[in-house]
Design a protein around this motif. Sequence first.
Motif, PDB file in Angstrom:
ATOM      1  N   TYR A  66      -4.944   4.112   1.130  1.00 56.27           N
ATOM      2  CA  TYR A  66      -6.280   4.516   1.541  1.00 56.27           C
ATOM      3  C   TYR A  66      -6.254   6.015   1.868  1.00 56.27           C
ATOM      4  O   TYR A  66      -5.196   6.567   2.181  1.00 56.27           O
ATOM      5  CB  TYR A  66      -6.750   3.678   2.723  1.00 56.27           C
ATOM      6  CG  TYR A  66      -6.847   2.209   2.379  1.00 56.27           C
ATOM      7  CD1 TYR A  66      -7.970   1.703   1.716  1.00 56.27           C
ATOM      8  CD2 TYR A  66      -5.802   1.331   2.663  1.00 56.27           C
ATOM      9  CE1 TYR A  66      -8.051   0.360   1.373  1.00 56.27           C
ATOM     10  CE2 TYR A  66      -5.873  -0.014   2.318  1.00 56.27           C
ATOM     11  CZ  TYR A  66      -6.994  -0.492   1.672  1.00 56.27           C
ATOM     12  OH  TYR A  66      -7.063  -1.817   1.316  1.00 56.27           O
ATOM     13  N   PRO A  67      -7.377   6.713   1.777  1.00 54.35           N
ATOM     14  CA  PRO A  67      -7.376   8.172   1.949  1.00 54.35           C
ATOM     15  C   PRO A  67      -6.733   8.607   3.267  1.00 54.35           C
ATOM     16  O   PRO A  67      -7.125   8.165   4.345  1.00 54.35           O
ATOM     17  CB  PRO A  67      -8.873   8.523   1.923  1.00 54.35           C
ATOM     18  CG  PRO A  67      -9.503   7.428   1.123  1.00 54.35           C
ATOM     19  CD  PRO A  67      -8.726   6.193   1.462  1.00 54.35           C
ATOM     20  N   HIS A  68      -5.731   9.458   3.151  1.00 54.87           N
ATOM     21  CA  HIS A  68      -5.087  10.023   4.328  1.00 54.87           C
ATOM     22  C   HIS A  68      -4.301  11.270   3.912  1.00 54.87           C
ATOM     23  O   HIS A  68      -4.083  11.509   2.728  1.00 54.87           O
ATOM     24  CB  HIS A  68      -4.173   8.996   5.017  1.00 54.87           C
ATOM     25  CG  HIS A  68      -2.986   8.589   4.209  1.00 54.87           C
ATOM     26  ND1 HIS A  68      -3.057   7.633   3.218  1.00 54.87           N
ATOM     27  CD2 HIS A  68      -1.687   9.002   4.241  1.00 54.87           C
ATOM     28  CE1 HIS A  68      -1.863   7.470   2.681  1.00 54.87           C
ATOM     29  NE2 HIS A  68      -1.016   8.293   3.270  1.00 54.87           N
ATOM     30  N   ASN A  69      -3.864  12.019   4.904  1.00 54.57           N
ATOM     31  CA  ASN A  69      -3.155  13.279   4.683  1.00 54.57           C
ATOM     32  C   ASN A  69      -1.721  13.130   5.204  1.00 54.57           C
ATOM     33  O   ASN A  69      -1.468  13.274   6.392  1.00 54.57           O
ATOM     34  CB  ASN A  69      -3.904  14.406   5.424  1.00 54.57           C
ATOM     35  CG  ASN A  69      -3.176  15.732   5.332  1.00 54.57           C
ATOM     36  OD1 ASN A  69      -2.453  15.989   4.371  1.00 54.57           O
ATOM     37  ND2 ASN A  69      -3.355  16.573   6.339  1.00 54.57           N
TER      38      ASN A  69
END
Length: 529
Positions: free
Chosen positions: A399-402
């Motif tokens: 899932y979107p993350h940095n």
Amino acid sequence: MFVIQNLTYIHPDKETLFSNLSFSLSKFQKAALIGNNGTGKSTLLQLIAGKLPPSSGEVPTNGTIFFVPQLYGQFDSQTVAEVLGVSEKLNAYYAILSGKDDLTNFTILDDDWEVEERCLRALTHWGLTNVALTGFLSNLSGGEKVKVFLAAAWLSRPELLLMDEPSNHLDAIGKELLYRFIGEMNCTMLIVSHDRQLLNLFDSMVELSKAGITTFNGNYDHYKEQKESAHLALLNKIAGQEKEIRKAKDKERDTLERQQRADARGKKKQEKAGVARIMMNTLRNNAENSTSKLRSVHTERMEGLQQELTEMRTARPAGSTMRFGFAENALKHPGKALIEITELNLHIEDRDLWTAPLTFRLNMGERVAIQGANGSGKTTFAQMILGNFVATSGKIQRYPHNPFYIDQDYNLLDNRLSVYEQAQMVNDGAFLEHEVKTKLDQFLFSAECWSKQCGMLSGGERMRLALCCLTLHKATPDLLILDEPTNNLDIQNIEILTRAMQEYTGTLLVITHDQHFLRALHITRVVTL
């Protein structure tokens, strides 16, 4: 007793590492040699072991000494039997078994018919059941090489055992064997280590610093209590000195203002009284000289107070003023899934890496430890999470993350760049030049270090530069993955890293065998491969 007297070592480049060191180890004393990187701990062990000649001074020559080194590449051409110190006797034993009944072989063997069995028993004790006595060290892993040397120490039963970072390459099982070994060995020991669980097994700490050598009774925890009390006293003294300087400045200002008011009143009186001009000039000069003397007295006092304050601030532990400033918004949505893994596996050389496929979910805000024996695929697992390895079976949902990945060698740094160039390369937060340099200074990189190449940095320096780079990013990463981050660090730098990770509020995934480090990070879940 082993006595070291007036020991001095000067590098071939004429730089003095330490001079006139004197200390002693009593019989059966178990001491840990501690100190920051660069103070000469490993060199001191090598001098005591006779591996290096001292520039001057005396080292112990009485009693048997065994040395477990930190680096093993130089021994790759040796066989296991050579490291165990039995190669000649073992060759004679094998020759006799093959029918060569030469008298020389019997003389060498000296009726030691159990030599092979004894060696195999030692290797088995250290979990080296598949290691051949005639095999070369070059064919062994780092952890196996350490165990061979520990097996040799176990066999030789020396009077003085020296060990340099023996737990560095050991997995959890190997460390437990080492801890038990230290408790069972009935000899004098001197060890260099950053493993705090291991250090707590020793009864005294020998601290090596630029100022010399100091012995503290008690284990590492007791030593830390003493150092922290001294640090707190120093901070209180600094605060008191700063208060004294403020008071001195206020007093100087008040005194000068009173003097100036008194001079002004005196001048008015003299003018009313019609004092001659020549006498007025004399009185004015006297007043100016009086004021000048007052200024000189206060300046001298202020300079003394400032010098004392500077000396006290210099005495603070390195890193005590470091500020990380990790953004609070690193923890954006607690409990939200970052990674979901289902039935994952990787096929390598005709076999699956894991006997059972992995199913795993990582949620925002978790602090997870990945553990397992050497070779269980911990680093591979981390690389698959990052998308650097492609699974041969199963599914990964990211899932979107940095994310931000830090390995034990800090390979995110470009060895070709200077310290300053590296900092600027990652500066996507639009920090100005002076702000970047200020951050470098906060992470203990003074101006003379800015042009130093990253490839020339020590493990601790690489760690500090990596953390500095992290603070130069515009957005704090919401997932940090640390892969054996403490392996090449001394205790001071481990504490700096620990403090940084305690400040970090995002999701943390840590691969390490350092249980003390994990406890300090308040791990919420342990996953064993």
